[in-house]
Design an enzyme around this catalytic site. Structure first.
Site, short mmCIF file in Angstrom:
data_model
loop_
_atom_site.label_atom_id
_atom_site.label_comp_id
_atom_site.label_asym_id
_atom_site.label_seq_id
_atom_site.Cartn_x
_atom_site.Cartn_y
_atom_site.Cartn_z
N TYR A 33 0.83 -1.20 0.00
CA TYR A 33 0.00 0.00 0.00
C TYR A 33 0.87 1.26 0.00
O TYR A 33 2.07 1.19 0.25
CB TYR A 33 -0.94 0.01 1.21
N LYS A 146 6.57 -1.76 2.13
CA LYS A 146 5.33 -1.19 2.69
C LYS A 146 4.19 -2.17 2.45
O LYS A 146 3.34 -1.98 1.56
CB LYS A 146 5.06 0.17 2.06
N GLU A 178 12.87 3.25 14.19
CA GLU A 178 11.87 4.21 13.73
C GLU A 178 10.72 4.22 14.71
O GLU A 178 10.82 3.65 15.81
CB GLU A 178 11.40 3.85 12.32
#
Length: 279
Positions: A33, A146, A178
């Site tokens: 996505y 992703k 992250e």
């Protein structure tokens, strides 16, 4: 007003969507996505998003039903049809529908879907900053893709919510990677430092923009791993992402970052970012 969706190569209403219960996106998260920011009715950094989209799909060996050039036009039309001025476009493709079995099915047809969402810019948190908490990063080792497999990120974000924090900062054995849905940077002695863009983090589009802006300001930029100890000793901390833009982090695990206020370099980068969205 009912929103229009992009389904395969057609524009349809939500009621017309026909997603099979055998779609491998449901069974396995077998898909990829992208989330595009829209400013003033225009896609932001579209080329960079499509480059990452193609990379993720290729790594999962999912053939894309439409080339990126054609898809760009479809998304622009979707924005126009839905009258979106400020918000996001969500787009995904799954491997398609087939009886549940782990190997790739032989003759599936990938399923493409996209829709728009109105969303305001996070001006308050960008001004005031957020708190963050830390958590061990135990996700798989292809965080650069992703994919639809976001449950670890969901659990991480909920951990932050449970602690009354704005986000969670992930680390692997003490090395910061992250956040739940954004990248993280620290400032130390005037240098902007962030984890290198390898398989342990998502290569954020806003991350890349901010690093370019930092270099344009003549700041030292270092893509190198840093530790929790270095995080806690940082002069400034901020996160970057499609929906958070450049947001200061003013405390970590209940301890203020420096003086507990957004820093000067973070503010300068916010100002430079603002220029990039003023079409």
């Amino acid at each position: 007003m009912s929103l229009t969706y992009l389904y395969q190569d057609r524009f349809v209403s939500k009621e017309e969507l026909q997603i099979s219960p055998e779609d491998r996106g449901y069974y396995f998260g077998d898909g990829v996505y992208e989330v595009f920011r829209v400013y003033h009715g225009r896609l932001y950094e579209a080329a960079a998003h499509f480059e990452r989209w193609e990379k993720s799909a290729a790594a999962l060996r999912i053939p894309l039903p439409l080339p990126s050039g054609e898809l760009t036009g479809r998304l622009e039309e979707l924005i126009r049809i839905n009258g979106l001025s400020e918000g996001t476009v969500y787009m995904q493709v799954t491997r398609g529908a087939a009886p549940r079995s782990h190997p790739f099915p032989a003759d599936t047809k990938p399923i493409l879907m996209a829709y728009t969402t109105e969303a305001r810019r996070p001006l308050n948190t960008m001004k005031e900053g957020i708190s963050a908490v830390t958590m061990e990063d135990i996700r798989w080792l292809r965080c650069d893709l992703k994919t639809l497999n976001l449950l670890p990120n969901v659990l991480a974000k909920q951990h932050a919510v449970d602690q009354g924090a704005g986000d969670v900062i992930l680390h692997r054995n003490g090395t910061v990677t992250e956040c739940s849905a954004s990248n993280i940077m620290i400032v130390k002695d005037g240098a902007v430092i962030t984890h290198p863009a390898n398989h342990l983090i998502l290569h954020g589009i806003t991350r890349a923009v901010v690093l370019r802006l930092a270099q344009g300001l003549g700041l030292s930029v270092r893509e190198t791993p840093f530790t929790l100890k270095e995080l806690r000793a940082a002069d400034e901390v901020f996160i970057t992402g499609t929906t958070v833009e450049v947001t200061p982090v003013i405390s970590v695990d209940g301890v203020p970052v420096a003086d507990g206020r957004p820093g000067e370099i973070t503010r300068r980068l916010q100002n430079e970012f603002e220029k990039t969205i003023s079409f």
